[in-house]
Design a protein around this motif. Structure first.
Motif, PDB file in Angstrom:
ATOM      1  N   LEU A 289       0.825  -1.217   0.000  1.00  0.00           N
ATOM      2  CA  LEU A 289       0.000   0.000   0.000  1.00  0.00           C
ATOM      3  C   LEU A 289       0.861   1.269   0.000  1.00  0.00           C
ATOM      4  O   LEU A 289       0.322   2.377   0.012  1.00  0.00           O
ATOM      5  N   GLY A 290       2.159   1.097  -0.009  1.00  0.00           N
ATOM      6  CA  GLY A 290       3.042   2.260   0.007  1.00  0.00           C
ATOM      7  C   GLY A 290       3.376   2.764   1.396  1.00  0.00           C
ATOM      8  O   GLY A 290       4.064   3.775   1.537  1.00  0.00           O
ATOM      9  N   ASN A 291       2.908   2.065   2.430  1.00  0.00           N
ATOM     10  CA  ASN A 291       3.222   2.442   3.804  1.00  0.00           C
ATOM     11  C   ASN A 291       4.539   1.800   4.237  1.00  0.00           C
ATOM     12  O   ASN A 291       5.071   0.918   3.555  1.00  0.00           O
ATOM     13  N   LEU A 292       5.060   2.226   5.374  1.00  0.00           N
ATOM     14  CA  LEU A 292       6.302   1.668   5.882  1.00  0.00           C
ATOM     15  C   LEU A 292       6.180   0.162   6.060  1.00  0.00           C
ATOM     16  O   LEU A 292       5.246  -0.324   6.705  1.00  0.00           O
ATOM     17  N   SER A 293       7.116  -0.574   5.505  1.00  0.00           N
ATOM     18  CA  SER A 293       7.178  -2.020   5.716  1.00  0.00           C
ATOM     19  C   SER A 293       7.725  -2.272   7.118  1.00  0.00           C
ATOM     20  O   SER A 293       8.830  -1.846   7.444  1.00  0.00           O
ATOM     21  N   LYS A 294       6.946  -2.933   7.951  1.00  0.00           N
ATOM     22  CA  LYS A 294       7.349  -3.194   9.334  1.00  0.00           C
ATOM     23  C   LYS A 294       7.646  -4.683   9.501  1.00  0.00           C
ATOM     24  O   LYS A 294       6.768  -5.477   9.783  1.00  0.00           O
ATOM     25  N   PRO A 295       8.903  -5.068   9.333  1.00  0.00           N
ATOM     26  CA  PRO A 295       9.270  -6.480   9.447  1.00  0.00           C
ATOM     27  C   PRO A 295       9.203  -6.968  10.888  1.00  0.00           C
ATOM     28  O   PRO A 295       9.269  -6.179  11.836  1.00  0.00           O
ATOM     29  N   THR A 296       9.091  -8.267  11.063  1.00  0.00           N
ATOM     30  CA  THR A 296       9.164  -8.855  12.396  1.00  0.00           C
ATOM     31  C   THR A 296      10.613  -8.858  12.854  1.00  0.00           C
ATOM     32  O   THR A 296      11.541  -8.714  12.043  1.00  0.00           O
ATOM     33  N   ASN A 297      10.824  -9.030  14.144  1.00  0.00           N
ATOM     34  CA  ASN A 297      12.192  -9.105  14.656  1.00  0.00           C
ATOM     35  C   ASN A 297      12.953 -10.268  14.026  1.00  0.00           C
ATOM     36  O   ASN A 297      14.163 -10.181  13.787  1.00  0.00           O
ATOM     37  N   LYS A 298      12.232 -11.360  13.744  1.00  0.00           N
ATOM     38  CA  LYS A 298      12.865 -12.517  13.104  1.00  0.00           C
ATOM     39  C   LYS A 298      13.375 -12.148  11.716  1.00  0.00           C
ATOM     40  O   LYS A 298      14.496 -12.520  11.326  1.00  0.00           O
TER      41      LYS A 298
END
Length: 359
Positions: free
Chosen positions: A19-28
């Motif tokens: 969607l063009g928003n910040l990609s928030k990866p998991t800690n893993k």
């Protein structure tokens, strides 16, 4: 802006989601990306990130020796002052205000070299400076290499996951990247060498520079106080090298809006002024985002700025030939009292009431 959008190597999880928003990866995902980018056996272009963290690990034995063999209250005080104040202030003076923002200029190469090597070399200039330009261009937006909204680990491991330069730049883009660093005096790779190593920094010159720097300072502290002093200083430098990686998470409100009226005047991003980084390193971060090219960021009376003290002192000695100081602009814009304008009708009414009262 287009160049700064592409100058950094994007992580496997990308800067943005669908969607063009910040990609928030998991800690893993973050940790997986971290170890992948440290692996010099799979890709030698990972050498600079590998070197940076190898230097941190190399300081651990010194810390262990200080704690378990040479510990003393005097050594603890030295360790505190060196790591929290000297290393912190030097990072602001050299990496931040000079290498990134060019907030002041040196009279000659000697004073630049002197300032560069005032402390142990741990963080490569390239990793800090290039990515920090992007941080200011895209602060708290997708593409910001240490966007606090991505979480603590997103910021803490950013030097490996988000801050290295892109590895597939064409020659014109690479030359633009070189221009960001040319004033620092760092000897950079040719474009052909960049294609081989993936960095601005030349591996041989970088490693030799670090060996000479560490050798000089170890000898100096050993002569001053033997192994106890050398271990206290080198061990504490390792603590700083880990701790500094948490700053941008804290300095941008841990991903929340923690700005305070009358304290944090910049409203273009989530940067905040904090007392501890301000006093020990001159890093009044919200002020800095208001005037990033200023050699001073402590503008108010209580905002003591050690980094500025060094720059000003060097200017008085003739070692710094010019600098930018935005204090007057800040005070004029944000601290000038606003005159109260009272409507004429109110003044007339007040005068009439006074006359009535007098009668």
């Amino acid at each position: 802006m287009a160049f700064l959008n592409t100058v950094l190597e994007p992580p496997a999880y990308g800067w943005t989601d669908e969607l063009g928003n910040l990609s928030k990866p998991t800690n893993k995902q973050i940790v997986k990306e971290f170890f992948k980018r440290l692996n010099v056996f799979s890709d030698k272009k990972n050498w600079l990130s590998f070197l940076s963290w190898s230097l941190v690990l190399a300081l651990v034995p010194f810390l262990g020796l200080f704690i378990f063999k040479y510990f003393s209250i005097t050594g603890l005080i030295v360790a505190f002052v060196y790591s929290m104040i000297i290393m912190g202030t030097h990072g602001t003076i050299w990496h931040h205000r000079y290498c990134t923002h060019g907030a002041y200029t040196f009279k000659n190469k000697f004073w630049r070299f002197f300032t560069q090597n005032l402390t142990l070399k741990i963080i490569p200039e390239e990793i800090y400076a290039v990515s920090h330009h992007v941080h200011h261009a895209l602060s708290d937006q997708p593409g910001d290499p240490y966007n606090a909204q991505g979480g603590f680990m997103y910021c803490f491991l950013a030097d490996v996951n988000h801050q290295p330069i892109a590895r597939n730049m064409d020659e014109a883009s690479y030359n633009k990247c070189v221009n960001l660093m040319k004033h620092t005096g760092i000897t950079v790779n040719t474009y052909k060498q960049y294609q081989k190593w993936g960095t601005l920094a030349n591996p041989t010159r970088t490693v030799i520079g670090i060996i000479l720097n560490w050798g000089f300072w170890f000898a100096a502290f050993y002569l001053l106080g033997g192994l106890p002093l050398a271990c206290a200083v080198f061990g504490s430098a390792g603590i700083w090298a880990v701790g500094v990686r948490t700053f941008n998470y804290e300095g941008h409100g841990k991903g929340k809006d923690m700005r305070r009226d009358g304290v944090d005047h910049n409203r273009e991003d989530m940067s905040i002024n904090q007392l501890w980084p301000g006093y020990v390193a001159g890093e009044w971060h919200n002020n800095h985002h208001l005037y990033p090219k200023s050699a001073r960021s402590g503008f108010k009376p209580y905002q003591f700025d050690l980094a500025w003290c060094y720059i000003k002192m060097m200017s008085m000695l003739g070692a710094v030939s010019s600098y930018r100081d935005s204090k007057a602009d800040f005070l004029k814009e944000y601290c000038t009292p606003v005159p109260v304008v009272v409507p004429v009708a109110v003044l007339v009414a007040d005068k009439a009431n006074v006359l009535v009262a007098a009668e």
